[in-house]
Design an enzyme around this catalytic site. Structure first.
Site, PDB file in Angstrom:
ATOM      1  N   HIS A 177       2.767  35.820  13.479  1.00 11.36           N
ATOM      2  CA  HIS A 177       3.934  36.427  14.102  1.00 11.36           C
ATOM      3  C   HIS A 177       4.815  35.321  14.645  1.00 11.36           C
ATOM      4  O   HIS A 177       4.320  34.319  15.139  1.00 11.36           O
ATOM      5  CB  HIS A 177       3.511  37.377  15.234  1.00 11.36           C
ATOM      6  CG  HIS A 177       4.608  38.307  15.619  1.00 11.36           C
ATOM      7  ND1 HIS A 177       5.603  37.959  16.499  1.00 11.36           N
ATOM      8  CD2 HIS A 177       4.883  39.569  15.199  1.00 11.36           C
ATOM      9  CE1 HIS A 177       6.437  38.971  16.612  1.00 11.36           C
ATOM     10  NE2 HIS A 177       6.034  39.956  15.836  1.00 11.36           N
ATOM     11  N   ASP A 222       1.411  45.328  12.034  1.00 13.77           N
ATOM     12  CA  ASP A 222       1.469  45.894  10.693  1.00 13.77           C
ATOM     13  C   ASP A 222       0.136  45.878   9.985  1.00 13.77           C
ATOM     14  O   ASP A 222      -0.058  46.604   9.009  1.00 13.77           O
ATOM     15  CB  ASP A 222       2.496  45.127   9.847  1.00 13.77           C
ATOM     16  CG  ASP A 222       3.891  45.402  10.337  1.00 13.77           C
ATOM     17  OD1 ASP A 222       4.148  46.555  10.711  1.00 13.77           O
ATOM     18  OD2 ASP A 222       4.706  44.474  10.367  1.00 13.77           O
TER      19      ASP A 222
HETATM   20  N1  ACO Z   1      -0.977  33.581   5.731  1.00 16.68           N
HETATM   21  C1  ACO Z   1      -1.249  32.270   5.512  1.00 16.68           C
HETATM   22  N2  ACO Z   1      -0.630  31.252   6.157  1.00 16.68           N
HETATM   23  C2  ACO Z   1       0.316  31.584   7.043  1.00 16.68           C
HETATM   24  C3  ACO Z   1       0.655  32.929   7.326  1.00 16.68           C
HETATM   25  C4  ACO Z   1      -0.039  33.939   6.622  1.00 16.68           C
HETATM   26  N3  ACO Z   1       0.241  35.222   6.841  1.00 16.68           N
HETATM   27  N4  ACO Z   1       1.635  32.964   8.255  1.00 16.68           N
HETATM   28  C5  ACO Z   1       1.912  31.696   8.562  1.00 16.68           C
HETATM   29  N5  ACO Z   1       1.114  30.855   7.844  1.00 16.68           N
HETATM   30  C6  ACO Z   1       1.066  29.394   7.946  1.00 16.68           C
HETATM   31  C7  ACO Z   1       2.269  28.755   7.271  1.00 16.68           C
HETATM   32  O1  ACO Z   1       1.995  28.457   5.924  1.00 16.68           O
HETATM   33  C8  ACO Z   1       2.461  27.514   8.123  1.00 16.68           C
HETATM   34  O2  ACO Z   1       1.472  26.581   7.745  1.00 16.68           O
HETATM   35  P1  ACO Z   1       1.787  24.990   7.834  1.00 16.68           P
HETATM   36  O3  ACO Z   1       2.022  24.713   9.281  1.00 16.68           O
HETATM   37  O4  ACO Z   1       0.540  24.340   7.275  1.00 16.68           O
HETATM   38  O5  ACO Z   1       2.999  24.768   6.984  1.00 16.68           O
HETATM   39  C9  ACO Z   1       2.120  27.978   9.552  1.00 16.68           C
HETATM   40  O6  ACO Z   1       1.181  29.071   9.340  1.00 16.68           O
HETATM   41  C10 ACO Z   1       3.314  28.470  10.337  1.00 16.68           C
HETATM   42  O7  ACO Z   1       4.012  29.426   9.544  1.00 16.68           O
HETATM   43  P2  ACO Z   1       5.541  29.794   9.706  1.00 16.68           P
HETATM   44  O8  ACO Z   1       6.003  30.533   8.475  1.00 16.68           O
HETATM   45  O9  ACO Z   1       6.312  28.593  10.124  1.00 16.68           O
HETATM   46  O10 ACO Z   1       5.505  30.788  10.935  1.00 16.68           O
HETATM   47  P3  ACO Z   1       6.686  31.677  11.400  1.00 16.68           P
HETATM   48  O11 ACO Z   1       6.464  31.907  12.852  1.00 16.68           O
HETATM   49  O12 ACO Z   1       7.990  31.140  10.964  1.00 16.68           O
HETATM   50  O13 ACO Z   1       6.483  33.041  10.540  1.00 16.68           O
HETATM   51  C11 ACO Z   1       5.742  35.176   9.861  1.00 16.68           C
HETATM   52  C12 ACO Z   1       5.984  34.207  11.031  1.00 16.68           C
HETATM   53  C13 ACO Z   1       7.012  35.313   8.999  1.00 16.68           C
HETATM   54  C14 ACO Z   1       5.415  36.553  10.442  1.00 16.68           C
HETATM   55  C15 ACO Z   1       4.585  34.640   9.005  1.00 16.68           C
HETATM   56  O14 ACO Z   1       3.427  34.483   9.799  1.00 16.68           O
HETATM   57  C16 ACO Z   1       4.265  35.543   7.799  1.00 16.68           C
HETATM   58  O15 ACO Z   1       4.883  35.368   6.755  1.00 16.68           O
HETATM   59  N6  ACO Z   1       3.304  36.507   7.929  1.00 16.68           N
HETATM   60  C17 ACO Z   1       3.005  37.451   6.902  1.00 16.68           C
HETATM   61  C18 ACO Z   1       4.050  38.548   6.871  1.00 16.68           C
HETATM   62  C19 ACO Z   1       3.918  39.514   8.019  1.00 16.68           C
HETATM   63  O16 ACO Z   1       2.827  39.964   8.368  1.00 16.68           O
HETATM   64  N7  ACO Z   1       5.057  39.860   8.633  1.00 16.68           N
HETATM   65  C20 ACO Z   1       5.109  40.830   9.744  1.00 16.68           C
HETATM   66  C21 ACO Z   1       5.642  40.223  10.959  1.00 16.68           C
HETATM   67  S1  ACO Z   1       5.460  41.330  12.288  1.00 16.68           S
HETATM   68  C22 ACO Z   1       6.768  42.374  12.198  1.00 16.68           C
HETATM   69  O17 ACO Z   1       7.763  42.138  11.584  1.00 16.68           O
HETATM   70  C23 ACO Z   1       6.614  43.624  12.951  1.00 16.68           C
END
Ligand code: ACO
Length: 428
Positions: free
Chosen positions: A307, A364
């Site tokens: 998140h 979610d």
């Molecule tokens: N699975 C695997 N790796 C992940 C995931 C995931 N779901 N989410 C983040 N990471 C990793 C990234 O690859 C990154 O790794 P790195 O540091 O080695 O490059 C690190 O964790 C940070 O990720 P970011 O994308 O920079 O985190 P950000 O805070 O920008 O993104 C987000 C948050 C978009 C929710 C992301 O975690 C994601 O894509 N999750 C899956 C989609 C999801 O569940 N979305 C719902 C959000 S809740 C809502 O809208 C109600």
């Protein structure tokens, strides 16, 4: 003494006030930055460090896992309030008295009819159209029947627009589902409560007397409350920014629905179930998918994990996890997909990759499991999210308009070609 931030650029010092919120959050007020520095701006793609507004609606602390609407904790609201009360609270700032709630309810019911011509618009969509696209378009189409921007100096006009959309939105949302299922459109029943009526409009069958299911309705109520607001997320910021141009409420909401659609935002609940189904069809090997999520060469992400702001746990996920188990137990449903979900969560919560990056199951991850148990089709999950988020969007739009915020217009740092002289086609 009030705090200040000092910025030094090429030996010149600039001072900026630091504003403090009621929960002691600090923000450097850079409103004068460009003027003072002769055009220097900030750069923050994704706005991870940018406060776009001051707001008195929702407080969340991602580190501590706190979420409060107008000061009330999400845990207490989910347990003790109903969705309409929460909607009133978010939009108008305080929990309603019995009379205020009664009036709100009656005024909404008074507006719950849909112009018959809207049906022809719905009929124009193919059955295969994604319900979020249809819902966004129908909300946009409502503008034609309710044109114009709302007069923000008129409390009455504001209230009128709010009850209109609170009334019509659940009808349109349920129609998108009925159209997909080739069911006749249901106009609801004004003698029912808001959520019960939504349930009826979604689940009633033409040849059967509709019987309310308390387990289903209570679960829906809770889910809608949990999704009702989440401060300046992607769709809410969209609603505020569209509304900041003085586009009407319905136009702003339609844009918000489109923003919510994406799989990185509201679309994640659909993506979670699709992922769990895919894992089940592939033999249920959770370890394989954990490895894929960790592999930087693989675009796969564990949907429902991570998140933008919650870095320890998502308080909504905690409530919903318990609710998912209760609903499945009460309805007597055994869902292999839930077992896969539990397995994934267990492994991920102990795996160094996820622990180090503070990736926890978000709301979610569990909401889709409940929607599925309630018999809601997967592609409707994000519509359910939108139904919950509606009062939050309205509250944020109303706050932005009442505060007479300026039009949203971020800056950029240009990195393209510098000046080049035009060449005619024959010279290129
Ligand atoms: N699975 C695997 N790796 C992940 C995931 C995931 N779901 N989410 C983040 N990471 C990793 C990234 O690859 C990154 O790794 P790195 O540091 O080695 O490059 C690190 O964790 C940070 O990720 P970011 O994308 O920079 O985190 P950000 O805070 O920008 O993104 C987000 C948050 C978009 C929710 C992301 O975690 C994601 O894509 N999750 C899956 C989609 C999801 O569940 N979305 C719902 C959000 S809740 C809502 O809208 C109600």
């Amino acid at each position: 003494m009030s705090k200040k931030a000092i910025l030094e650029i090429d030996g010149n010092k600039y001072e900026f006030p630091i504003i403090e919120g009621t929960e002691k959050e600090l923000g450097i007020d850079i409103k004068t930055l460009r003027g003072a520095t002769g055009g220097i701006t900030t750069i923050d793609p994704g706005y991870k460090n940018t406060g776009s507004c001051e707001s008195a609606i929702t407080f969340l602390d991602g580190e501590k896992g706190i979420l409060r609407y107008r000061g009330y904790s999400i845990e207490e609201l989910a347990e003790k309030a109903d969705f309409l009360e929460v909607a009133y609270l978010l939009i108008f700032g305080d929990l309603p008295t019995a009379e205020q709630l009664d009036k709100f309810d009656k005024d909404i019911k008074e507006e719950s009819h849909i112009d018959e011509d809207m049906k022809r618009i719905l009929d124009g969509f193919p059955k295969s159209a994604h319900p979020m696209g249809v819902l966004s378009s129908l909300t946009s189409a409502l503008i034609a029947f309710n044109p114009g921007s709302v007069d923000v100096d008129s409390e009455e006009a504001m209230y009128g627009a709010i009850v209109k959309i609170m009334a019509k939105f659940p009808v349109l949302a349920s129609w998108t589902m009925r159209k997909r299922k080739s069911l006749p459109l249901d106009y609801g029943d004004s003698s029912l409560g808001y959520v019960e009526n939504l349930s009826k409009m979604m689940f009633s069958r033409p040849n059967k007397t509709y019987e309310a299911n308390k387990i289903v309705n209570d679960a829906l109520d809770k889910l809608l409350i949990l999704h009702a607001d989440h401060e300046q997320n992607c769709s809410t910021s969209t609603v505020r920014i569209v509304g900041s141009s003085h586009a009407g409420l319905f136009a702003s909401l339609s844009a918000g629905i489109s923003a919510l659609w994406g799989p990185l935002h509201g679309g994640a609940n659909q993506a979670v179930i699709e992922m769990l189904e895919a894992i089940r069809e592939d033999g249920g090997d959770t370890a394989k998918y954990i490895a894929k999520a960790k592999d930087k060469e693989d675009p796969f992400r564990l949907m429902g994990f991570g998140h933008r702001v919650y870095k320890n746990f998502d308080p909504r996920a905690k409530i919903i996890k318990v609710a998912a188990e209760e609903v499945l137990g009460d309805l007597g449903i055994e869902d292999p997909v839930l077992d896969i979900a539990k397995g994934l969560a267990k492994v991920a919560l102990e795996d160094e990759y996820f622990v180090k990056r503070k990736l926890y199951p978000n709301v979610d991850f569990y909401s889709g499991i409940i929607y599925r148990a309630l018999g809601i089709p997967t592609e409707m999950f994000t519509v359910m999210f939108a139904l919950g988020r509606l009062p939050g969007w309205i509250a944020q739009w109303r706050e932005m308009r009442l505060r007479k915020e300026p039009i949203g217009r971020p800056r950029q740092i240009y990195t393209g070609e510098t000046y080049r002289a035009f060449k005619s086609v024959s010279e290129r």
